[in-house]
Scaffold this motif. Structure first.
Motif, PDB file in Angstrom:
ATOM      1  N   MET A 128      47.940  34.890  52.796  1.00  0.00           N
ATOM      2  CA  MET A 128      47.272  36.059  52.255  1.00  0.00           C
ATOM      3  C   MET A 128      45.755  35.971  52.410  1.00  0.00           C
ATOM      4  N   GLU A 129      45.143  37.147  52.512  1.00  0.00           N
ATOM      5  CA  GLU A 129      43.697  37.269  52.483  1.00  0.00           C
ATOM      6  C   GLU A 129      43.333  38.215  51.350  1.00  0.00           C
ATOM      7  N   LYS A 130      42.238  37.924  50.670  1.00  0.00           N
ATOM      8  CA  LYS A 130      41.770  38.773  49.573  1.00  0.00           C
ATOM      9  C   LYS A 130      40.264  38.900  49.667  1.00  0.00           C
ATOM     10  N   THR A 131      39.753  40.028  49.194  1.00  0.00           N
ATOM     11  CA  THR A 131      38.323  40.228  49.058  1.00  0.00           C
ATOM     12  C   THR A 131      38.007  40.352  47.580  1.00  0.00           C
ATOM     13  N   LEU A 132      37.096  39.522  47.108  1.00  0.00           N
ATOM     14  CA  LEU A 132      36.691  39.530  45.709  1.00  0.00           C
ATOM     15  C   LEU A 132      35.250  39.979  45.595  1.00  0.00           C
ATOM     16  N   PHE A 133      34.943  40.699  44.521  1.00  0.00           N
ATOM     17  CA  PHE A 133      33.578  41.051  44.175  1.00  0.00           C
ATOM     18  C   PHE A 133      33.292  40.372  42.845  1.00  0.00           C
ATOM     19  N   ILE A 134      32.320  39.475  42.830  1.00  0.00           N
ATOM     20  CA  ILE A 134      32.055  38.622  41.669  1.00  0.00           C
ATOM     21  C   ILE A 134      30.568  38.710  41.329  1.00  0.00           C
TER      22      ILE A 134
END
Length: 142
Positions: A128-134
Motif C-alpha cells: 500500500m501507498e498512503k499520503t499523509l498531511f501532518i
C-alpha cells in the motif's frame, strides 16, 4: 476510436487554457522582484500562470526542488519544498513510526500557506501507498 482521439485532443486543449507557461519577461516585475528577494539563489526557474496566480518551480542548492505561488501584487501565497527525513520535525517522525510502523517514507514536502506549515508525507509498504498531511506537532490532518 475517432471519439477517443477527439477527447484526448480536447482535454489537452482545455488544460492549456487553464495553465500557461510564461517567460519571465511576461511576469509582472513586482512578482519577479519579490521572488528574487525571497530566493536569490534560485536556478532552473520555470514560470506558469494559473487562475491569475503566478506559479514558479525552481531549484536551490544541490537539486532541492521548490514550488511557490505569488499573487499579481507580489505576495507569496504558498510555498512547497522537497525535504529529506532528517529535515522533518521529530514529532512528525514519531507520529509516522507510531501510526504506520510497517511503512517507510517515500516522498516528503513542506507546505507553507498562510503562515501555517503542513508536511505532505508519502509512505509505502509492500502492499500500500498512503499520503499523509501532518502538522508540525505531529497531528495528522483528516
Amino acid at each position: 476510436m475517432k471519439t477517443y482521439f477527439l477527447s484526448i485532443g480536447l482535454s489537452l486543449f482545455t488544460s492549456a487554457l487553464f495553465a500557461q507557461d510564461l517567460p519571465q519577461s511576461q511576469v509582472p516585475s513586482v512578482v519577479v522582484n519579490q521572488f528574487n528577494n525571497d530566493f536569490p539563489k534560485a536556478k532552473d526557474v520555470d514560470w506558469e500562470l494559473k487562475n491569475n496566480v503566478y506559479n514558479v518551480e525552481f531549484e536551490q542548492g544541490w537539486d532541492k526542488d521548490f514550488e511557490a505561488w505569488y499573487s499579481a501584487d507580489g505576495k507569496q501565497i504558498k510555498l512547497e519544498e522537497d525535504l529529506t527525513k532528517r529535515e522533518l520535525p521529530k514529532a512528525v517522525i514519531a507520529t509516522i513510526e507510531k501510526e504506520y510502523p510497517s511503512f517507510k517514507l517515500d516522498d516528503i514536502e513542506k507546505i507553507t500557506e498562510a503562515q501555517k506549515v503542513t508536511y505532505k508525507v508519502e509512505i509505502e509498504n509492500k502492499s500500500m501507498e498512503k499520503t499523509l498531511f501532518i502538522n508540525e506537532n505531529g497531528i495528522i490532518k483528516q
